[in-house]
Design an enzyme around this catalytic site. Structure first.
Site, PDB file in Angstrom:
ATOM      1  N   ASP A 271      -8.465  -8.767   4.397  1.00  0.00           N
ATOM      2  CA  ASP A 271      -8.228  -7.417   4.798  1.00  0.00           C
ATOM      3  C   ASP A 271      -9.127  -7.260   6.534  1.00  0.00           C
ATOM      4  O   ASP A 271     -10.403  -6.363   6.405  1.00  0.00           O
ATOM      5  CB  ASP A 271      -8.433  -6.379   4.133  1.00  0.00           C
ATOM      6  CG  ASP A 271      -7.266  -5.379   5.029  1.00  0.00           C
ATOM      7  OD1 ASP A 271      -6.668  -5.812   6.135  1.00  0.00           O
ATOM      8  OD2 ASP A 271      -7.564  -4.114   5.091  1.00  0.00           O
TER       9      ASP A 271
ATOM     10  N   GLU B 116       0.463  -1.434   0.172  1.00  0.00           N
ATOM     11  CA  GLU B 116      -0.221   0.275  -0.041  1.00  0.00           C
ATOM     12  C   GLU B 116       0.901   1.361  -0.352  1.00  0.00           C
ATOM     13  O   GLU B 116       0.253   2.456   0.641  1.00  0.00           O
ATOM     14  CB  GLU B 116      -0.726   0.084   0.777  1.00  0.00           C
ATOM     15  CG  GLU B 116      -1.825  -1.639   1.498  1.00  0.00           C
ATOM     16  CD  GLU B 116      -2.771  -1.037   2.202  1.00  0.00           C
ATOM     17  OE1 GLU B 116      -2.117  -0.273   3.192  1.00  0.00           O
ATOM     18  OE2 GLU B 116      -3.838  -1.807   1.807  1.00  0.00           O
TER      19      GLU B 116
ATOM     20  N   GLU C  61     -12.548  -2.353  12.526  1.00  0.00           N
ATOM     21  CA  GLU C  61     -12.886  -1.937  11.323  1.00  0.00           C
ATOM     22  C   GLU C  61     -13.925  -2.080  10.323  1.00  0.00           C
ATOM     23  O   GLU C  61     -14.481  -1.339   9.460  1.00  0.00           O
ATOM     24  CB  GLU C  61     -11.628  -1.890  10.371  1.00  0.00           C
ATOM     25  CG  GLU C  61     -11.370  -1.080   9.027  1.00  0.00           C
ATOM     26  CD  GLU C  61      -9.608  -1.082   8.624  1.00  0.00           C
ATOM     27  OE1 GLU C  61      -8.877  -2.423   8.911  1.00  0.00           O
ATOM     28  OE2 GLU C  61      -9.649  -0.564   7.566  1.00  0.00           O
TER      29      GLU C  61
END
Lengths: 694, 694
Positions: free
Chosen positions: A363, A289, A391
């Site tokens: 993820d 990333e 998240e």
């Protein structure tokens, strides 16, 4: 007059509602007097056989716990090793037996004994003993315990500017500007809480790492934190920016095979040890990333990791190298990229390197099949990375108890013989290092975790990192007893609520194995329509692949071959849509909307039934919660009651977003009995847009 | 057994250190029994004459305070208006006399009376009464009080993502994701604290405003906050993004003279009132530092402000339009830009518009001459904007008590007849609206403000907003008595420390009127060498103008004519370097390094003497603080002791940075007796660089 004053002071004190700051280490008086008496008449004294700072710490924790729980101050006496008269005492002492961090505790109706080979083992034993009392367990027992995994770690994604990436509980607990001169007393509470569940390592900064943390200015600050955590057996790790030799050292390269770079890291590592002699080691996110890494210089992840390992050669510390890497490829499958990049490197890592793998291949989705790397790397120790912070699991507004999710991964069989947990533990391949990490959900909020129930996820992570064989229910029960109530009906109701919370959440967000359809960037709420983003694999359509015919990502050969990364046993379980676990269905199959499932429903109907059940189950959670009113602390009650209302609103948001979006593909009506929402797709799209407004 | 338990519970309670969460509303038992008796025998009952929710709130606050302070629970009785027997009582009742928010309180050795025309006045009177007891004042007294300024406001620079711009105390107190369903109990504490010092308005979001706050989704959330604040007399304002009609409304323009834009704001204003009927109004930063505004459409600030005022025409709310505007012009002088842009508009603002002016002409520097707009706008009410959060005043690591700074501005004479305070109050030009605002220093930290002494700045701002004639010392004394100790020697020492803290801070940062030399962007620590930034007026060299000959910004004609913006009286005071107040010297004069000052020293020597005195004074503060050990709460003590160490380190950082940088211009030696630091300019530059590392 004096007595009157005492009385009112007390009233005043008791009228304070519980703000959650004490977590599960509440040592409030046990309500039942008879229950208190059982303990009080057995425990009249704490006897410390070896007077060291670490053991005193344990003894004082025990004293504070008993004083609070039993309402009587129990004296501590220090006695020589030889004295054996220990009637009515709790004896704490070192022994030659057992493992480094293990302990044995035992008791009868006359006394109790806490023993370990080490001070930290004694502290763990003490907390285990206190936990027994907080759970009103019998005084007569015998227990020997030691952790299955060596490094039990929290990964803090805390930034240098005080924010926390994916944090939902205020700002960072590390107050960098005032460190190291000022130590927030909350850091000691944090250390105690971790020690009480056996967490023994902490990486203090975000894996998207600032090189600032390697400057002397910050090493002094980190030393301040390390000094607070050390007595509680917790080692500090630093997340590093791979480009630091250039950024900080002024070198022309950060190539891991360059001699000057290797020297820079060696010198820096030595410097760190001047501040923190028991430094835990490095945690690295590289070439992922946008983060810098060895591939920037044509080198491999192994080259990068091994260079850092070489710098730690003469030290106790280790290198934890993350496997969370994937390339932006519209025709690829992110599911298999980490596997493919790392597989050729198996066997080429330095013995001080552990490769840290997320629980699932994408993820931290609410439900992922276990990561295919587990079991496929016989020559590399693999660390497990869970995400405690939610998240993708409702952030601060959804009650979702994560132990069942952690367990689902840990208990997964990689083949006929081994589970994922055994791979992590190192049992399968006999590795000396083993690591289990959780991305922390703690912040500066008074109650540490935002949603009060998120405290249970921190607790559960620690307990499972210590012993993955514990059941979710057992952990929920312990936590509830310690945190909320001893009343069996209350405890049962809360444990039930917790245990059912994850399946409910999944129903209204990602039923049947759908994944990665959250709002862009902020990851809050639904956005299944997301088609364009910074990268194709950051969209939703990349994952759900909905079209006029059907939905799902076929990883069984048609869209990718990712299922082939698993053992034959696993492939056989998941490769047939007729027999594949419905929870993972869309992870491996693209199915017609009208495909008939084992439930008797079509894919479309089954999806919709689950989407529509979700919010109704949230309403049922609310009713269940309402019944606890007056039976638990009122501040905790109100806090959760409020969030359950938000959860309901957001569950409908997910349901409506997904129904309204997917129906334009399926062109099918809702199954009988389900009523379409009155709002439009544009309405729900507009909610998500708010979170992109400057 | 039971008594023993009570005793130990109490011990447990008393052993909790004070975490600062209760601010100055600590109702701990007054230590002196004789002092308690004086109150206890006078106050045996609280009598409420008019039973309304607002008065009940006041009565309960009073009851809680007395219970804590005196150790006796005082009953509340509700009696009819006619009953006058009030012996040994504190009587709360409405009256027809006085101003809307004013109150009168009086007492003798038999009873006390709290009266006001309004419920909120009664609450203010109650807090004033409690404050008297917290300050151990006499039971016999008579006091009538009312606020000098109508809107006494906190401006929160809180962002939608939970961060706080220039916040040094954790994250935002507004927990947007969980609002409005979950109300953090801390919000009630926040409301109480504000009411106790008379703050009656709050803008809830950053002036760099997200239009997100005007969506129904967020208006519901803001309503949740407004509902908590309302009983405490606090109105909510919203900072708005001028581009909202385009962003949210989908209009093609946000031109304030466009009919559709005007309609959009009218409809939006009506919508806001559906949620918040007593909406305070809008706060606007427009055409400033990149924010959108009316000038984007060729319109004036007055056009923009008047459009919003028109939308509020039939409502109570007002428009607060900020005058903080300046253009990037290397040859200009930011000092005079707001004045010049706004001066032609004087007289053209709608009567609902207040123009909010920062205390000084640049940007909350530790010491600024008062803003020249004050006194120069006879047709426009001007609001005062102070910054309570210490962006340029040591952030969370320096003890700097700000009341003397606020007072310095408020007491400044704009001409022979009026002070700045009188302009703000509206006395001079007879305006019906008056506003004083402070950029809030509150956050999610347990103690609200980071540095424990920053609580005193919040307190002082509120007290001065209510009554600017109070002295800094009086306010410091009140706060210390309420927060830390009743021991006169302790109180005196702390008041002394507070009073001297700002001059000390200025010595090692900005002596002789130097300004704007802080680290780029983060504004932490010194960076006098900053030459290039996003704009010329964001550098340091733009302001200090150091060269081989001398230093300072001549605003007396040579570099700009800014001094001419003031009245003749003020010009005469400041236009001559020989007679100009040394505190403002470099604001108006560029002087040779060897110019001889009234102190007998040259500019260079005087600067260095002050820079070198600063850190020594911090060490003296430390010694003074050490003497308080054991005399105040230990957690508060340790916290401040730690920060004073950081302050010392950073004071040396400032001193060395400024000495090492300026000496290369002056080429002069240090005055006798001062010893040069061993580090180099490069060393101190490197510290600042850390704060730019990703």
């Amino acid at each position: 007059m004096k007595r009157l004053f005492v009385f009112f002071m007390l009233c005043n004190f008791l009228s304070f509602a519980d703000d959650g700051s004490r977590l599960w280490l509440k040592y409030d008086l046990i309500k039942s007097e008879s229950q208190r008496k059982v303990y009080s008449k057995t425990y009249k004294k704490i006897v410390v056989l070896n007077q060291t700072p670490g053991i005193e710490l344990a003894a004082k924790e025990l004293q504070e716990a008993l004083t609070g729980l039993l309402g009587t101050k129990i004296p501590i006496s220090y006695e020589s090793n030889n004295v054996t008269s220990s009637k009515k005492s709790i004896v704490l002492g070192l022994t030659d037996l057992g493992s480094e961090e293990g302990f044995s505790i035992a008791g009868d109706n006359k006394s109790a004994r806490i023993e370990s080979k080490s001070e930290i083992g004694l502290l763990y034993g003490t907390f285990a003993f206190i936990r027994r009392i907080q759970n009103l367990e019998s005084t007569t027992f015998q227990l020997t315990d030691s952790p299955k995994v060596k490094v039990r770690m929290l990964n803090h994604w805390d930034n240098a500017d005080g924010t926390v990436e994916r944090g939902y509980a205020g700002s960072s607990m590390w107050k960098w500007p005032e460190l190291p001169e000022t130590i927030d007393p909350r850091l000691i509470q944090y250390a105690r809480a971790n020690a009480s569940i056996g967490i023994n390592a902490v990486s203090i900064n975000n894996v998207n790492a600032s090189s600032r943390f390697l400057t002397p200015e910050y090493l002094r600050k980190i030393k301040g934190v390390a000094d607070v955590l050390r007595p509680y057996g917790i080692k500090v790790f630093i997340s590093v920016n791979f480009k630091s030799p250039k950024t900080l050292g002024g070198l022309e390269t950060s190539d891991p095979l360059d001699e000057s770079v290797r020297n820079w890291w060696l010198k820096k590592t030595n410097e760190i040890h001047d501040y923190i002699p028991d430094f835990g080691g490095y945690l690295v996110k590289a070439n992922s990333e946008g983060e810098p890494g060895p591939q920037d210089y044509g080198r491999t992840h192994a080259d990068g990791a091994n260079m850092l390992a070489a710098a730690l050669e003469k030290r106790d510390g280790i290198v934890i190298w993350r496997a969370f890497v994937y390339n932006a490829d519209i025709n690829g499958d992110r599911f298999q990229e980490a596997f493919n990049q790392f597989k050729p490197l198996d066997g080429s890592f330095h013995e001080k390197v552990v490769v840290q793998v997320k629980n699932g291949p994408i993820d931290f989705m609410p439900r992922e099949p276990f990561h295919p790397m587990f079991g496929a790397f016989p020559k590399t120790p693999l660390a497990m990375e869970f995400q405690i912070t939610q998240e993708y699991l409702g952030q601060s507004t959804h009650l979702t108890y994560l132990a069942p999710m952690f367990k689902e991964t840990l208990d997964s069989k990689i083949d006929a013989n081994y589970t994922v947990a055994e791979v992590v533990e190192g049992t399968k391949d006999k590795f000396p290092i083993s690591v289990i990490a959780g991305v922390a959900n703690t912040g500066s909020d008074v109650n540490w975790t935002g949603h009060p129930f998120n405290q249970a996820n921190w607790y559960a992570f620690g307990r499972l990192a210590w012993d993955y064989s514990l059941s979710s229910e057992q952990i929920a029960k312990e936590w509830t007893n310690m945190t909320l109530s001893h009343e069996p009906s209350v405890v049962n109701s809360i444990v039930d609520l917790m245990t059912e919370s994850l399946p409910t959440y999944i129903k209204y967000t990602y039923p049947l194995g759908l994944h990665h359809m959250m709002g862009e960037g902020h990851h809050y709420g639904p956005q299944p329509w997301l088609e364009k983003s910074g990268r194709p694999d950051w969209t939703s359509v990349y994952y759900h692949r909905a079209d006029a015919k059907g939905i799902g990502f076929d990883r069984n050969g048609k869209m990718s071959n990712a299922l082939s990364l698993y053992s034959k046993e696993v492939q056989n379980k998941w490769n047939n849509p007729a027999t594949c676990d419905l929870n993972y269905l869309m992870w491996f199959h693209h199915l017609d909307w009208t495909y008939k499932l084992s439930t008797g429903n079509t894919v479309w109907d089954e999806l919709m039934i689950r989407y529509f059940q979700g919010p109704e189950e949230v309403k049922a959670m609310q009713s269940q919660w309402e019944k606890l009113k007056g039976k638990i602390d009122s501040e905790f009650f109100d806090n959760v009651a409020g969030r359950l209302k938000t959860q309901e609103r957001e569950a409908y948001w997910w349901r409506d977003a997904c129904y309204l979006y997917f129906k334009d593909f399926s062109k099918l009506p809702l199954p009988n009995g389900l009523k379409a929402p009155s709002r439009t797709l544009e309405d729900v799209k507009n909610i998500e847009r708010i979170y992109h407004l400057r």
